[in-house]
Structure formats: structure tokens, C-alpha cells
Design an enzyme around this catalytic site. Structure first.
Site, short mmCIF file in Angstrom:
data_model
loop_
_atom_site.label_atom_id
_atom_site.label_comp_id
_atom_site.label_asym_id
_atom_site.label_seq_id
_atom_site.Cartn_x
_atom_site.Cartn_y
_atom_site.Cartn_z
N ILE A 78 0.85 -1.19 0.00
CA ILE A 78 0.00 0.00 0.00
C ILE A 78 0.88 1.24 0.00
O ILE A 78 1.59 1.51 0.97
CB ILE A 78 -0.94 0.00 1.22
CG1 ILE A 78 -1.85 -1.22 1.19
CG2 ILE A 78 -1.78 1.29 1.24
CD1 ILE A 78 -2.78 -1.32 2.37
N ASP A 79 0.85 1.97 -1.09
CA ASP A 79 1.67 3.18 -1.24
C ASP A 79 0.78 4.40 -1.07
O ASP A 79 -0.06 4.69 -1.93
CB ASP A 79 2.34 3.18 -2.62
CG ASP A 79 3.27 4.36 -2.80
OD1 ASP A 79 3.52 5.09 -1.82
OD2 ASP A 79 3.76 4.56 -3.92
N THR A 80 0.97 5.11 0.05
CA THR A 80 0.16 6.30 0.29
C THR A 80 0.45 7.41 -0.71
O THR A 80 -0.34 8.34 -0.85
CB THR A 80 0.39 6.82 1.71
OG1 THR A 80 1.80 7.08 1.90
CG2 THR A 80 -0.07 5.80 2.74
N GLY A 81 1.58 7.32 -1.40
CA GLY A 81 1.90 8.33 -2.41
C GLY A 81 1.28 8.04 -3.77
O GLY A 81 1.36 8.87 -4.67
N ASN A 82 0.66 6.88 -3.90
CA ASN A 82 0.02 6.52 -5.16
C ASN A 82 -1.37 7.17 -5.22
O ASN A 82 -2.31 6.72 -4.59
CB ASN A 82 -0.10 5.00 -5.26
CG ASN A 82 -0.85 4.56 -6.51
OD1 ASN A 82 -0.98 5.32 -7.47
ND2 ASN A 82 -1.35 3.34 -6.49
#
Length: 306
Positions: A180-184
Site C-alpha cells: 500500500i503506497d500512500t503516495g500513489n
């Protein structure tokens, strides 16, 4: 030891303990409030020089002083927040204080030979830690506590960010490990559907070979790549414009699946509105994950009841 020196030492120690407590509990840190609370905590040591004030050494008096320090340093918000701050303050104090006492006791150990037997006396002298020992030992244990906490927190965060991903499309299920990439924040510009990125290699048994070849070649001519009888893929295809720091602007070929399921710990999320972008190159250098999951995949509204 002079009273002013005792006051200053305790004020510095209280300040560092309150500072670390605020960091752990993610509270705003204001120097003036921390200094005021530290001064109040250090004033407690004045009771050492006044025997008639011996009542201050009871558990209740110590607890009241610590509560006053917490309220002065971080203000009153909610009862549970105050209790959490108080618990963190005591935990940090006990950890650092216990570490100092254990180290002092270990260094005070003495050995002697009695009737041919080696006897070790730990802390036999019964001396208290010296000023220099506290002055050098406390910052070391404070640093170890602070960085140890953030190391544990970082590892726990990594565990939370790694999830299991399942994608259903036309009766096929593709499974992989996702991150899970919060920057995506990639979305379809028209429908605003979030996009999760997967390695195209996972789809080699599902997608037509012509589409896979064009994904690896980064060409956009899907209509000619879809063989006869596989036109169903055309209505599932999307072209997502994107741009990364290390590459120029381009288009990402995405698939609209039937359903996406995300397993994060003991929670399961089912999503109908999610696009799967396909990337030719590996997403992780060490192969620890094969998908970059959009953070909206773990929204509470999509969580399944357990």
C-alpha cells in the site's frame, strides 16, 4: 550536592522525558509548555531538603505531580488522551530509569576468591549512581528508547502496508503480494476510479499474447493486438496517462476487473471500482511485492464484516 544542581538536573531529565512522550503519542510540542512542566517536576526535588514535607513522597503525591506535568505540557483534551500520555510518560521513565539502574548495578559487581571459589557480588557496595553516570547514561538510554521506538514502529508500519491481493476477471483469479503506497494517487482522469499497479508478468496466463507484447513494448495499438474471439478485452481496457520522476509522460494500460479483494491482517476489503494498471518491469527490486496498491483500497466502506 547543591539544591540548584539537583533542580537543574531533574528539570533537564523531565524535559527530555516529556519531549519523548509527546513524540510517541504524536502530540504538539511547545517549548514553553515543556519548560514549565519540567520546572514543576523539578520543583518536586525541593521536598528532599524539607523533612516536614515528607508527605510528598507518597504514591498519591507523586501521581498528582506527574498528572500536573502532563497537563501543563500537553493541555487537557480528552480523558483517554491524557491517560495515554500518562502511561507513555511512566513507560518511558521506567524504561530509561530501569536501564540506568541495571547498568549501574552491573558495573558495580565485584568478584573475590573465597576458599577457592569465585564469588560475584552484584551491587554489593550499595552506592547510588553518580552525577557523571547519570549525565552520560541518561542521554544514551533516551536516544536508544527514541530510536528503538521508531524502529519498531517502522517495522510494524511495513507489516501493515504489505497486503495480499486477489483480482478476478473473466473467471480467472490473479493473486500476489501488494504494497500500500500512500503516495500513489493515480486515478482514471474520466471516471476518477483509483488505479492499482501490478506486474504484467502475473497476467501472462490470462491476457492475450498480443496485448502482453504491446505492454512490454509500450505501444498503444490494442485493437490490432486482440485476436478474434477475444474482443471482450476491449471493453475492459483503459489508458491512464501518468508521469514518474524518472520517466517522461506516457500511458498505462489498465484492466477493469470484476472484483478486487485486499487482505490486510485480519481485515478483508472487497472493491468493485478499481482499475489494475499493468507494468512491464518489476515493481520491487527484491521481489517482496508485485503490486502497488492504491491507498483507497483499504477504505472502511469496503471492509467486509468479520
Amino acid at each position: 550536592m547543591y539544591a540548584d544542581m539537583v533542580f537543574v538536573i531533574n528539570m533537564v531529565i523531565d524535559y527530555m522525558l516529556l519531549f519523548l512522550t509527546g513524540h510517541i503519542c504524536r502530540q504538539p510540542l511547545r517549548k514553553r509548555r515543556l519548560l514549565l512542566a519540567s520546572a514543576v517536576g523539578a520543583a518536586y526535588t525541593v521536598f528532599l531538603f524539607f523533612p516536614p514535607l515528607s508527605f510528598a513522597f507518597t504514591f498519591l503525591a507523586k501521581f498528582i505531580f506527574s498528572c500536573i506535568m502532563i497537563l501543563l505540557a500537553f493541555r487537557w483534551t480528552r480523558i483517554w488522551t491524557t491517560l495515554r500520555l500518562l502511561g507513555a510518560f511512566y513507560a518511558v521513565s521506567f524504561f530509561i530509569g530501569g536501564g540506568l539502574m541495571a547498568t549501574h548495578t552491573m558495573l558495580e559487581s565485584k568478584s573475590e576468591v573465597v576458599n577457592g571459589i569465585v564469588l560475584t557480588h552484584t551491587g554489593s557496595a550499595g552506592t547510588n549512581p553518580t552525577f557523571l553516570f547519570i549525565a552520560f547514561g541518561f542521554p544514551i538510554f533516551w536516544w536508544c528508547t527514541r530510536h528503538g521506538y521508531y524502529s519498531v514502529k517502522a517495522n510494524r508500519q511495513v507489516d501493515v502496508q504489505h497486503v495480499c491481493l486477489e483480482v478476478d476477471v473473466f473467471g480467472h483469479t490473479i493473486r500476489c503480494r501488494g504494497f500500500i503506497d500512500t503516495g500513489n494517487q493515480l486515478h482514471d482522469p474520466l471516471s476518477r476510479i483509483p488505479v492499482t499497479i501490478m506486474e504484467a508478468e502475473l497476467w501472462k496466463e490470462v491476457l492475450p499474447d498480443g496485448i502482453l507484447r504491446q505492454i512490454y513494448c509500450e505501444e498503444i495499438d490494442i485493437a490490432s493486438a486482440v485476436p478474434d474471439g477475444e474482443e471482450k478485452w476491449l471493453e475492459r481496457m483503459r489508458f491512464i496517462p501518468y508521469c514518474t520522476v524518472s520517466s517522461k509522460a506516457s500511458f498505462l494500460i489498465a484492466i477493469r476487473p470484476d472484483e478486487v479483494r485486499v487482505y490486510a491482517g485480519n481485515k478483508t476489503y472487497r472493491l468493485r471500482r478499481m482499475l489494475i494498471g499493468l507494468r512491464a518491469s518489476p515493481l520491487s527490486a527484491d521481489g517482496s511485492y508485485q503490486a502497488v496498491v492504491h491507498p483507497k483500497a483499504t477504505a472502511e466502506k469496503d471492509e467486509l464484516a468479520s
